[in-house]
Design a protein around this motif. Sequence first.
Motif, PDB file in Angstrom:
ATOM      1  N   SER A   1       0.814  -1.210   0.000  1.00 36.80           N
ATOM      2  CA  SER A   1       0.000   0.000   0.000  1.00 36.80           C
ATOM      3  C   SER A   1       0.850   1.264   0.000  1.00 36.80           C
ATOM      4  O   SER A   1       0.599   2.185  -0.761  1.00 36.80           O
ATOM      5  CB  SER A   1      -0.933  -0.012   1.219  1.00 36.80           C
ATOM      6  N   PHE A  14      -5.602   1.925   7.356  1.00 35.92           N
ATOM      7  CA  PHE A  14      -5.358   0.703   8.121  1.00 35.92           C
ATOM      8  C   PHE A  14      -6.003   0.753   9.496  1.00 35.92           C
ATOM      9  O   PHE A  14      -6.306  -0.281  10.082  1.00 35.92           O
ATOM     10  CB  PHE A  14      -3.855   0.448   8.250  1.00 35.92           C
ATOM     11  N   LYS A  17      -9.340  -1.149  10.529  1.00 35.42           N
ATOM     12  CA  LYS A  17      -9.412  -2.599  10.766  1.00 35.42           C
ATOM     13  C   LYS A  17     -10.364  -2.985  11.892  1.00 35.42           C
ATOM     14  O   LYS A  17     -10.996  -4.054  11.803  1.00 35.42           O
ATOM     15  CB  LYS A  17      -8.018  -3.181  10.994  1.00 35.42           C
ATOM     16  N   SER A  72      -5.435  -4.604   3.213  1.00 29.74           N
ATOM     17  CA  SER A  72      -4.581  -4.933   4.355  1.00 29.74           C
ATOM     18  C   SER A  72      -5.378  -4.939   5.649  1.00 29.74           C
ATOM     19  O   SER A  72      -5.201  -5.825   6.497  1.00 29.74           O
ATOM     20  CB  SER A  72      -3.433  -3.922   4.466  1.00 29.74           C
TER      21      SER A  72
END
Length: 199
Positions: A1, A14, A17, A72
């Motif tokens: 990324s 991220f 998440k 991710s």
Amino acid sequence: SVKYTTIDNARVIFTMKPIFTAIGAWLFFGEKIQQRHLSALALCVAGILSLVWDSLDLSVSHLRGDILGVASAIMFAAYILSSKGLRKKVANIPFAFGTYFITAILFLVSILVMHLPVVDYSARNWLGFVLLAIFPTLLEFLDVNLLSCSTLVEPILSAVVAFYLFSEKLTHGAMIGFVFVSAGMLVLYWPYLRKLPVS
């Protein structure tokens, strides 16, 4: 990324998440998404956005990296959820052996394909490897939503560490972000803090 977008973009994406972890925990384990988790998540995301707002870049040129960042975050959530699910059914030694054996094979293949060193890493990297080995064994005893939300403190901690160790300027956004993330962590851990004995 981070090869195809900015570090700040990747970091903010991220941090999403816990959303995927909470949805997965609800779908696969029937764990309720508590209002406390949602409140903590909102406060922490607001804090992280305050930290990196001036350097965010939402241009189309970074779309590939942004999508990889989302992927991710989803994969991290899948790792947390699958590990927790397996730990309920598989004894510790077979779980650890299977997990680390498969991981070692995949890493070895990646290392050979990318021409990376096999053992020549810093002490800090080796510490990370050890912690990655220990971490999954604790998942059986932890609330996955609590665990996932706890990682939201990382961007703020990195800014504080950079200030003390590398004399990087602590911006107003970082200070505001610290307040928001601290409030989020307080909301998240308040039930546990109330149980602590008072001396």
